[in-house]
Design a protein around this motif. Sequence first.
Motif, PDB file in Angstrom:
ATOM      1  N   SER A   1      26.840  99.036  44.573  1.00  0.00           N
ATOM      2  CA  SER A   1      25.878  98.785  45.653  1.00  0.00           C
ATOM      3  C   SER A   1      26.419  99.334  46.966  1.00  0.00           C
ATOM      4  N   CYS A   2      25.511  99.822  47.778  1.00  0.00           N
ATOM      5  CA  CYS A   2      25.902 100.344  49.085  1.00  0.00           C
ATOM      6  C   CYS A   2      26.461  99.223  49.950  1.00  0.00           C
ATOM      7  N   ALA A   3      27.385  99.593  50.818  1.00  0.00           N
ATOM      8  CA  ALA A   3      27.981  98.616  51.714  1.00  0.00           C
ATOM      9  C   ALA A   3      26.959  98.142  52.744  1.00  0.00           C
ATOM     10  N   GLU A   4      27.311  97.081  53.465  1.00  0.00           N
ATOM     11  CA  GLU A   4      26.416  96.535  54.476  1.00  0.00           C
ATOM     12  C   GLU A   4      26.138  97.589  55.540  1.00  0.00           C
ATOM     13  N   GLY A   5      24.863  97.755  55.842  1.00  0.00           N
ATOM     14  CA  GLY A   5      24.472  98.744  56.847  1.00  0.00           C
ATOM     15  C   GLY A   5      24.235 100.126  56.293  1.00  0.00           C
ATOM     16  N   GLU A   6      24.334 100.296  54.945  1.00  0.00           N
ATOM     17  CA  GLU A   6      24.151 101.607  54.324  1.00  0.00           C
ATOM     18  C   GLU A   6      23.031 101.545  53.300  1.00  0.00           C
ATOM     19  N   ILE A   7      22.431 102.714  53.041  1.00  0.00           N
ATOM     20  CA  ILE A   7      21.350 102.803  52.063  1.00  0.00           C
ATOM     21  C   ILE A   7      21.555 104.040  51.201  1.00  0.00           C
ATOM     22  N   SER A   8      20.870 104.059  50.078  1.00  0.00           N
ATOM     23  CA  SER A   8      20.669 105.294  49.308  1.00  0.00           C
ATOM     24  C   SER A   8      19.211 105.290  48.887  1.00  0.00           C
ATOM     25  N   ASN A   9      18.518 106.362  49.220  1.00  0.00           N
ATOM     26  CA  ASN A   9      17.073 106.415  48.959  1.00  0.00           C
ATOM     27  C   ASN A   9      16.716 107.327  47.806  1.00  0.00           C
ATOM     28  N   GLN A  10      17.714 107.731  47.021  1.00  0.00           N
ATOM     29  CA  GLN A  10      17.468 108.576  45.865  1.00  0.00           C
ATOM     30  C   GLN A  10      18.169 108.001  44.651  1.00  0.00           C
ATOM     31  N   THR A  11      17.617 108.339  43.488  1.00  0.00           N
ATOM     32  CA  THR A  11      18.285 107.955  42.250  1.00  0.00           C
ATOM     33  C   THR A  11      19.548 108.797  42.080  1.00  0.00           C
TER      34      THR A  11
ATOM     35  N   THR B   1      24.532 105.803  56.300  1.00  0.00           N
ATOM     36  CA  THR B   1      24.601 104.732  57.285  1.00  0.00           C
ATOM     37  C   THR B   1      23.340 104.738  58.143  1.00  0.00           C
ATOM     38  N   CYS B   2      22.738 103.578  58.291  1.00  0.00           N
ATOM     39  CA  CYS B   2      21.535 103.475  59.120  1.00  0.00           C
ATOM     40  C   CYS B   2      21.907 103.662  60.589  1.00  0.00           C
ATOM     41  N   SER B   3      20.942 104.121  61.369  1.00  0.00           N
ATOM     42  CA  SER B   3      21.160 104.281  62.800  1.00  0.00           C
ATOM     43  C   SER B   3      21.314 102.912  63.455  1.00  0.00           C
TER      44      SER B   3
ATOM     45  N   LYS C   1      25.675  96.320  68.111  1.00  0.00           N
ATOM     46  CA  LYS C   1      27.022  96.597  67.615  1.00  0.00           C
ATOM     47  C   LYS C   1      27.416  95.675  66.464  1.00  0.00           C
ATOM     48  N   PHE C   2      26.709  94.572  66.318  1.00  0.00           N
ATOM     49  CA  PHE C   2      26.999  93.680  65.200  1.00  0.00           C
ATOM     50  C   PHE C   2      26.300  94.204  63.949  1.00  0.00           C
ATOM     51  N   LEU C   3      26.987  94.172  62.773  1.00  0.00           N
ATOM     52  CA  LEU C   3      26.399  94.651  61.523  1.00  0.00           C
ATOM     53  C   LEU C   3      25.427  93.605  60.997  1.00  0.00           C
ATOM     54  N   SER C   4      24.224  93.670  61.467  1.00  0.00           N
ATOM     55  CA  SER C   4      23.203  92.740  61.013  1.00  0.00           C
ATOM     56  C   SER C   4      21.857  93.424  61.117  1.00  0.00           C
ATOM     57  N   ALA C   5      20.853  92.747  60.601  1.00  0.00           N
ATOM     58  CA  ALA C   5      19.520  93.317  60.564  1.00  0.00           C
ATOM     59  C   ALA C   5      18.755  93.084  61.851  1.00  0.00           C
ATOM     60  N   THR C   6      19.434  92.587  62.883  1.00  0.00           N
ATOM     61  CA  THR C   6      18.746  92.265  64.131  1.00  0.00           C
ATOM     62  C   THR C   6      19.424  92.966  65.296  1.00  0.00           C
ATOM     63  N   ILE C   7      18.628  93.211  66.310  1.00  0.00           N
ATOM     64  CA  ILE C   7      19.147  93.667  67.596  1.00  0.00           C
ATOM     65  C   ILE C   7      19.082  92.481  68.549  1.00  0.00           C
ATOM     66  N   ILE C   8      20.209  92.096  69.079  1.00  0.00           N
ATOM     67  CA  ILE C   8      20.265  90.932  69.966  1.00  0.00           C
ATOM     68  C   ILE C   8      19.835  91.362  71.366  1.00  0.00           C
ATOM     69  N   VAL C   9      18.727  90.800  71.809  1.00  0.00           N
ATOM     70  CA  VAL C   9      18.275  91.047  73.176  1.00  0.00           C
ATOM     71  C   VAL C   9      18.875  89.953  74.038  1.00  0.00           C
ATOM     72  N   GLU C  10      19.773  90.325  74.905  1.00  0.00           N
ATOM     73  CA  GLU C  10      20.517  89.341  75.684  1.00  0.00           C
ATOM     74  C   GLU C  10      20.675  89.822  77.113  1.00  0.00           C
ATOM     75  N   CYS C  11      21.075  88.886  77.930  1.00  0.00           N
ATOM     76  CA  CYS C  11      21.372  89.229  79.312  1.00  0.00           C
ATOM     77  C   CYS C  11      22.852  89.538  79.423  1.00  0.00           C
ATOM     78  N   SER C  12      23.124  90.774  79.700  1.00  0.00           N
ATOM     79  CA  SER C  12      24.503  91.154  79.971  1.00  0.00           C
ATOM     80  C   SER C  12      24.835  90.735  81.394  1.00  0.00           C
ATOM     81  N   VAL C  13      25.954  90.048  81.554  1.00  0.00           N
ATOM     82  CA  VAL C  13      26.266  89.491  82.872  1.00  0.00           C
ATOM     83  C   VAL C  13      26.590  90.583  83.880  1.00  0.00           C
ATOM     84  N   GLY C  14      26.761  91.802  83.432  1.00  0.00           N
ATOM     85  CA  GLY C  14      27.091  92.884  84.353  1.00  0.00           C
ATOM     86  C   GLY C  14      28.542  92.788  84.763  1.00  0.00           C
ATOM     87  N   SER C  15      28.776  92.063  85.817  1.00  0.00           N
ATOM     88  CA  SER C  15      30.143  91.861  86.299  1.00  0.00           C
ATOM     89  C   SER C  15      30.673  90.545  85.749  1.00  0.00           C
TER      90      SER C  15
END
Length: 866
Positions: free
Chosen positions: A558-568, A575-577, A746-760
Amino acid sequence: MAQIYATLLTLCLLLYIRVQCQSNNKYKCIYQGDDDTYSFYQGGDLVLGGIFPLHSSTIPQFFSFTTKPKLIQYKFFTPRALRWMQTMIFAVREINQRQDLLPNLSLGYHIRDSGDDIPVSVKRSLLLVNGQPEKGSGQSCEDTRKQPSPVIVGEASSGVSMAVLRTLGTFQIPLVSYFASCSCLSNKREFPAFMRTMPSDLFQIKALVKLVYYFKWTWLGVIGVDTDYARFAIQLFLKESEKYNICPAYVHIYPVALTQNTVEELVKILKSSSARVILNFSVDSYLYGVLKECRRQNVTNLQWIASEAWATSKVLWDDFGDLLKGTLGFAIRRADIPHLGSYLRSVSSSVAQTSPFFTEFWEETFHCRLNGSLNTHVHEEASYNWPACNGNETLDDVYTLYSDVSQLRVSYNVYKAVYLIAHALHDMSTCDPGKGPFKNGTCGSLYQILPWQLLYYMKRTNFTTLGEEVRFDKNGDPIASYDLMNWQRESDGSLQLVRVGIYDASFKDDKDLVIDESVIMWHRGDKAPESLCSKSCLPGSRKARQKGKPVCCFDCISCAEGEISNQTDSIDCLTCSKDTWPNQSQDQCIPKTLEFLSFQEPLGIILWVFSALGACAALAVLCVFVMYRTTPVIRGNNIELSFLLLLFLCACFLIGLTFLGKPTDWLCQIRYPAFGISFTLCISCILAKTVVVLMAFRATIPGNNVMKWFGPVKQRSSVILCTCVQALICIIWLTTKPPLASYNSKFLSATIIVECSVGSEVGFWCVLGYIGFLSSLCFFLAFLARKLPDNFNEAKFITFSMLIFFAVWITFIPVYVSSSGKYMVAVHVFAILASAFGLLMCIFAPKCYVVLLKPERNDKKSMMKK
């Protein structure tokens, strides 16, 4: 060894055939060979040579060299080859009757049997090109011998053709083969005088490899008879199959003369292997013993792939139809030659007596003897008991391969070979003197033909016959075109060869093979059999080759986390974008889901409910304080600061709502400063209350006038001053490196975390640090005032509230740092609510208890008691 044998034989034949004949007839032609006069012959202006394998499998003889050797005898007679001979005769006669092709030149033919044997074929090909005198005529050579042939149509076998070419090639005598397919014959340096109307095996191999790849048979057995044809074909197949990752489970070459041990060894390999598809390179006669042993050992579950040499042969069907049902193989294109069928069937018993070839065919077909004598080539004991033919036999009453014109493939190649020579002669006849292709513009002579000149025209000849355009490449090979044939059983048990596809080398690489699967009858079942070393890896996994085994043998991982194979059968996973993530089956990348602390999810609902409850509680307490503002308990501890503190606590509860929902830039730039300033206001009020309590009791000392510095205006000013410091920190933060909404993938998961970056980070921790500084100062002063009379100050409650405040925020820091995504936001909101509830409960709950539940204690007398 065969080449040496052929060379020695050539020298001997040149000595006793090429007798010295002179014009004064002093020397007579005496033929030194045996009685080898069996042939079809007809004279003409130009006599075409022909050599066909009418017999096969010579019976071994012992040569003592003390007696004259006997005539060569054979085991098998081939009616198909007789049809090929007749097709050549038919084509020559057809050309002679045409007025548009060679109108001033008559063609003849001289056709002999090669016996499918190298020595015999070399000998008889030399007889064709030298001519042959009549036996014992004693006349001059020029008067009695058959005309020499400057070109030969033949041979069927690649190995025999190679031997003949090595003999005749020295004299540049063209050999036009109708069935020799070995790719080795395309070598013009070794065989410059060779042409053929049979496609090279190179094309057949490409077609076979694509057929195997089409049905995903990556694990198959490859066998072949020990001949040049099979060896070269297997070598080409193994090389070509590597491009498609097709692996041979085994490669086995079996001898021409099968013994019981060799055939048992071969069938044992077939039986033990996991490969269910077998590719065989041989002719039908060499496969008979293998199939017989397969039946004896009950090896009946194999899917056979036939090489072109036996793809349309019907001689095996009667005995092994159950084993060969469903066989697939490529055959050269067939054609319907008008009037050939009737010409073949025109042979009668009277005609059969005129030629030894027809005599043998007639006797073997009708199992009778002509003229009461046996044919010299029939050796079975049963043949001695055949009755005499009665003369009423006719080919219309029996089926024979000789008269079967339903699959004219090799016969059509013979037909095209004759027409190739005729068109080359025609082109030579139309040459204008002075404009010819040879030295000084000369043309070739039609009445004293030089073979090399004829070969020149043959290589440049293109023509159309029976609707097909016949063209040749630089190697003298025709453009390959095959029919994919499937062996199917008719209702009466007979064999039907059904065309189920085509292969045309002139098409593009991805369109040269066309297959109609719906009409294929398989050996077993309704679907193509599987023949795999390892089952295909489905999308979502990749192949991992098994150590020490062919490339077709692998494990699926099986492909590793974050990777796919779309052919037999993917070799690597992709690796997914950063904005996508594999779906559950890991066969495609899908957009990541956005993750943030939403109002609709359970955790968000709980937090905003508690935020609302806290704000309502603060407002309720404020209402109580307003209603009972004249009572001693309410008035006793700086009522104005209490009102402000309740309002600021209500704001703190509501600030928690800004942390819910999808973050945006403006929301991020509001939430952090609002959080810092609201809590700074609260702590500043508490600090002011603590200082007032502490200074109030200090003011009771005689002569101490300190309270003039802590009047209501000064208290409000201190709150504003403390808050301005926090506001300044926030302004610097917002103007230098403000908080912004960020999409964290940057986290290997199926979600994009929408967060407030504190900036400084410095700005964020300065806000928290300043709140902590004010809280520490407040706690210190409250701790000093804790032992003052309870009825007159809130120091004890403020101390407890600060302890709770510290406990919440000290716990918050490590949890906040170790959390991510919406849980980090939830921790922040929880800390805000917990600290706000702690302040509200510790400072105002005791007063509300007295005001609402113990009104008897809410008087001046009770307040003045110790």
